[in-house]
Design an enzyme around this catalytic site. Sequence first.
Site: not given
Length: 225
Positions: A33-35
Amino acid sequence: SSDFFVDKYLQDQHWVITAGPTREAIDPVRYISNHSSGKMGYAIAHAALRAGAQVTLISGPVNIPAPAGCELIQVTSAEQMHQQALTYVPKATTFVACAAVADYRVANIADEKIKKDNERMQISLIKNHDIVADVANLANKPFIVGFAAETQNVEHYARGKLMRKNLDLIAANDVAKAGQGFNSDDNALTLYSAIDKIEIPLANKQIVAKQLVSLINQHYLAKNT
Ligand code: CTP
Ligand code: CA
């Protein structure tokens, strides 16, 4: 209510907004995923609702509540978000692609938890569908706004995405600058159309969203009236 004094300038519009990150499963307990926090997309949904729009918010997993009055469609993966976007967009006057969509998914998701049997391991990835580009390819497409989170050559990359994906507007932010963008409470955006460049200065995402929603509507009206 406090909405009594708010100008309902979007009351004939239906906005579909993507927000948050996506999660791409590796095995039953892990993902890529990502932030992204979802704060910017949720702030845009809130601002559009306050201005009287009907809002469908297609969201990846986030830790913030949906604004009251929106239709919330919760998804996990990019391919789920793609499917839901194409389902809801035919009703929309405006599509805002604020989600930080994972560019790739895992080619073979393991059915069981992967064991650490080897010193090195590799995961093979396949490119996900481009949601905003596919919406822009529809025959009856809404007004389309993309985002571009960049760490360098911001204007060059943002204008490239605007043209390549056939968008009406793109909101660029420099995520390399401290205190703005991913997972921050504040943001600064530069909004590009084929002919315009408009700066929205660094401020709380709620304030940035209110200005952005108004600017999107101005460009929408210029195109559609
Ligand atoms: N986007 C999308 N579907 C994807 C990837 C991106 O709808 N599979 C949208 C984002 O929501 C954003 C815009 O496309 O509105 C630009 O996303 P960005 O990640 O900046 O661009 P990419 O085209 O993915 O290119 P790159 O990551 O290589 O910069
Ligand atoms: Ca990307």
